[in-house]
Design a protein around this motif. Structure first.
Motif, short mmCIF file in Angstrom:
data_model
loop_
_atom_site.label_atom_id
_atom_site.label_comp_id
_atom_site.label_asym_id
_atom_site.label_seq_id
_atom_site.Cartn_x
_atom_site.Cartn_y
_atom_site.Cartn_z
N ALA A 108 14.11 44.38 -27.34
CA ALA A 108 13.67 43.86 -28.50
C ALA A 108 14.90 43.84 -29.44
O ALA A 108 14.57 43.39 -30.53
N GLY A 109 16.07 43.79 -28.82
CA GLY A 109 17.44 43.39 -29.69
C GLY A 109 18.05 44.68 -30.45
O GLY A 109 18.56 44.59 -31.10
N LEU A 110 17.67 45.77 -30.12
CA LEU A 110 17.93 47.25 -30.70
C LEU A 110 19.14 47.66 -29.82
O LEU A 110 19.01 47.74 -28.59
N SER A 111 19.61 48.80 -30.41
CA SER A 111 20.69 49.49 -30.13
C SER A 111 20.10 50.65 -29.28
O SER A 111 18.94 50.76 -29.31
N ILE A 114 7.58 36.75 -21.93
CA ILE A 114 6.77 37.85 -21.56
C ILE A 114 5.07 37.49 -21.48
O ILE A 114 4.41 38.00 -20.58
N PHE A 115 4.66 37.02 -22.25
CA PHE A 115 3.21 36.52 -22.37
C PHE A 115 2.83 35.23 -21.87
O PHE A 115 1.78 34.68 -21.92
N LEU A 116 3.94 34.65 -21.14
CA LEU A 116 3.40 33.47 -20.54
C LEU A 116 2.69 33.72 -18.99
O LEU A 116 3.01 34.82 -18.56
N LYS A 117 2.03 32.73 -18.63
CA LYS A 117 1.11 33.00 -17.49
C LYS A 117 2.09 33.37 -16.18
O LYS A 117 1.52 34.04 -15.19
N GLY A 118 3.16 32.89 -16.04
CA GLY A 118 3.77 32.92 -14.98
C GLY A 118 5.11 34.16 -15.14
O GLY A 118 5.94 34.10 -14.46
N SER A 119 4.77 34.97 -16.11
CA SER A 119 5.88 35.99 -16.40
C SER A 119 6.05 36.98 -15.27
O SER A 119 5.09 37.43 -14.58
N LYS A 125 12.43 42.47 -15.70
CA LYS A 125 12.42 42.30 -17.09
C LYS A 125 12.63 40.61 -17.30
O LYS A 125 13.54 40.24 -16.88
N GLU A 126 11.99 40.20 -18.20
CA GLU A 126 12.30 38.86 -18.64
C GLU A 126 13.28 38.72 -19.68
O GLU A 126 13.53 39.77 -20.13
N SER A 127 14.10 37.67 -19.62
CA SER A 127 15.24 37.56 -20.30
C SER A 127 14.79 37.26 -21.74
O SER A 127 15.89 37.41 -22.66
N SER A 128 13.78 36.94 -22.25
CA SER A 128 13.23 36.64 -23.48
C SER A 128 11.93 37.25 -23.76
O SER A 128 11.03 37.15 -22.80
N LYS A 162 13.39 42.18 -32.52
CA LYS A 162 12.93 40.84 -32.30
C LYS A 162 11.50 40.73 -32.13
O LYS A 162 10.97 39.59 -32.26
N ARG A 163 10.64 41.98 -31.82
CA ARG A 163 9.41 41.64 -31.92
C ARG A 163 8.84 41.35 -32.96
O ARG A 163 7.89 40.85 -32.81
N LYS A 164 9.24 41.77 -34.14
CA LYS A 164 8.79 41.38 -35.43
C LYS A 164 8.89 39.88 -35.54
O LYS A 164 7.90 39.02 -35.89
N SER A 165 10.14 39.08 -35.22
CA SER A 165 10.16 37.89 -35.70
C SER A 165 9.42 37.19 -34.36
O SER A 165 9.27 35.95 -34.81
N GLN A 166 9.45 37.45 -33.07
CA GLN A 166 8.91 36.75 -32.27
C GLN A 166 7.43 36.90 -31.81
O GLN A 166 6.81 36.09 -31.21
N TRP A 167 6.94 38.27 -32.08
CA TRP A 167 5.51 38.65 -31.84
C TRP A 167 4.83 38.82 -33.08
O TRP A 167 3.54 39.02 -32.78
N THR A 168 5.08 38.37 -34.13
CA THR A 168 4.46 38.35 -35.32
C THR A 168 4.63 37.04 -36.17
O THR A 168 5.86 36.39 -36.01
N ALA A 169 3.72 36.65 -36.97
CA ALA A 169 3.96 35.33 -37.85
C ALA A 169 3.63 35.66 -39.20
O ALA A 169 2.66 36.34 -39.19
#
Length: 472
Positions: free
Chosen positions: A392-395, A269-274, A262-265, A321-328
């Motif tokens: 995703a930053g959830l409990s 995740i969607f970078l080519k070197g993930s 798992k990536e730390s951020s 965090k998927r809302k803030s980081q995977w949508t705009a």
């Protein structure tokens, strides 16, 4: 003088020239990092390749395989453009709104017919790619010149692609032919087989692929499938077949591989070197990025083609965090429009930063969580589910019963896998929730929309593909 060799327009074709064309495509792809997106005309070498010659040399055989990946990137199920399943099924379900001016989307309006171009395009492109995979399989089997390790790799990759395409097609059209030959006399009269047989045949192909492929990638960028890619697809297939012990075991095999972590951020995740990537598709040009980024990202509203639905955005759990980081979001001060932002590059960069990811680690955790929950291993299911929630930053999940855990898994799949090759549609379908979820928000939705129609031209040319799917 140019030698114009037309690629077959569907899988049921008479010519073996795709052997040659695939190799030529692939040689260009290998030479120019897949830099050419249109291979309408190609100069043949002076010593013209024959279909047999393609598979008497490892370089041209690998080039044929690279040519197949070029076809997958450009058109059909795995394309990241408007012609691929990610955008098509996103419009068909509850992920995207449609904004293109002076245009009507039969996908968005759920008004497909047997003559709708997208219906025939997905069918034809997919069977064209299956034909190409079969060409490689047959060529490798006949080859006496290529060493066994290279033959195993190429055969495993082609079997993997063939299984993936059939598996996905049956999720869209239902009963379909499982095509395993390039023989036109057979393919022109081939009959549909039940979905369960499609699954079984795909399992056979993937099981063979697992035995042929190595765990080590032959490319540093994970653009050629390895053994774990075949196992990951098997895990998904077993889950769809409700073979839960097998699904759990296959997913564990991928999760436990030292190749993945798992990536730390979320932004990595969607970078080519993930480190989460299991299999990805390389862009078409050096410095190019994904078709998805080009299609989804917009700088001003309204969106040129598609944008995420507001009810989708509002359904995220607070703090996700998927809302803030995977949508705009884009606004003109009065209206707001939203877009998918998993891929963050919509222009070329000095070096490619993002490849289109087809298989990744998070899905395997969700597969195992679901399989464990259904088998009664609630502790293990919650452990896997919480890994996705933590990222995703959830409990921790509040779910206690098997039913509640599975409901949370479906919810996490919605927000983890959105815009990824129609997984939302397939999830709603296998949970028998298509009508419940889509009928209230999609005025054109009909219960028969769970399947697309068989293209009318295919039915007319091959009566063995009858009967047409119900409602068309």
């Amino acid at each position: 003088m140019k030698n114009n060799i037309a690629l077959p327009q569907n899988g049921f074709c008479k010519t073996n020239n795709s052997f040659i064309m695939l190799a030529l495509h692939g040689l260009l792809a290998l030479s120019f990092l897949n830099s050419c997106d249109n291979y309408v005309e190609v100069d043949l070498p002076k010593s013209q390749l024959t279909s047999d010659a393609v598979f008497e040399d490892a370089e041209t055989a690998n080039a044929a395989m690279a040519g197949l990946y070029t076809k997958l990137r450009m058109n059909g199920i795995l394309a990241g453009s408007t012609t691929g399943l990610s955008s098509m099924l996103g419009l068909f379900t509850d992920e995207f709104n449609y904004y293109q001016l002076n245009s009507v989307s039969n996908l968005y309006n759920n008004s497909l017919t047997a003559g709708t171009p997208q219906v025939s395009d997905i069918w034809n492109q997919s069977y064209n790619q299956i034909y190409a995979a079969n060409s490689i399989i047959e060529g490798i089997q006949k080859s006496a010149a290529i060493v066994q390790d290279q033959k195993n790799q190429l055969m495993g990759e082609a079997l993997f692609v063939r299984a993936l395409l059939h598996f996905t097609l049956t999720g869209i059209y239902g009963d379909i032919p499982y095509v395993t030959t390039t023989d036109y006399t057979i393919n022109s009269k081939i009959s549909k087989v039940p979905t369960v047989q499609i699954y079984q045949k795909a399992i056979e192909d993937l099981t063979r692929a697992v035995g042929l492929l190595t765990e080590k990638y032959i490319s540093n960028e994970r653009i050629r499938p390895n053994r774990s890619a075949a196992i990951a697809l098997l895990a998904r297939l077993y889950l769809y077949m409700k073979l839960y012990p097998e699904a759990s075991s296959a997913a564990s095999g991928v999760i436990n591989s030292p190749l993945y972590k798992k990536e730390s951020s979320l932004d990595r995740i969607f970078l080519k070197g993930s480190t989460e990537t299991i299999w990805q598709i390389m862009p078409g040009t050096a410095g190019g990025n994904t078709q998805e980024g080009d299609l989804y990202i917009f700088k001003a509203g309204p969106p040129p083609i598609v944008g995420l639905r507001e009810d989708f955005i509002n359904a995220f759990e607070p703090g996700d965090k998927r809302k803030s980081q995977w949508t705009a979001m884009v606004t003109n001060g009065v209206q707001r429009w939203y877009y998918a932002y998993k891929y963050k590059q919509d222009q070329p960069t000095a070096n490619s930063m993002e490849y289109s990811i087809v298989l990744r680690l998070s899905e395997q955790y969700l597969i195992r969580a679901e399989a464990r929950a259904i088998q009664g291993d609630l502790t293990g299911a919650k452990e896997d589910l919480n890994i996705i929630r933590y990222a995703a930053g959830l409990s921790d999940t509040a779910a206690l019963s098997s039913e509640d855990i599975i409901a949370d898994i479906l919810q996490q799949r919605r927000f983890e896998l959105f815009t990824e090759f129609g997984q939302r549609f397939f999830d709603l379908k296998r949970f028998e929730k298509l009508d419940e979820v889509l009928a209230p928000i999609k005025p054109g939705w009909d219960a028969n929309d769970r399947l697309w129609p068989i293209p009318v031209l295919e039915l007319n040319s091959n009566p063995n593909l009858n009967p047409q799917n119900q409602g068309y």
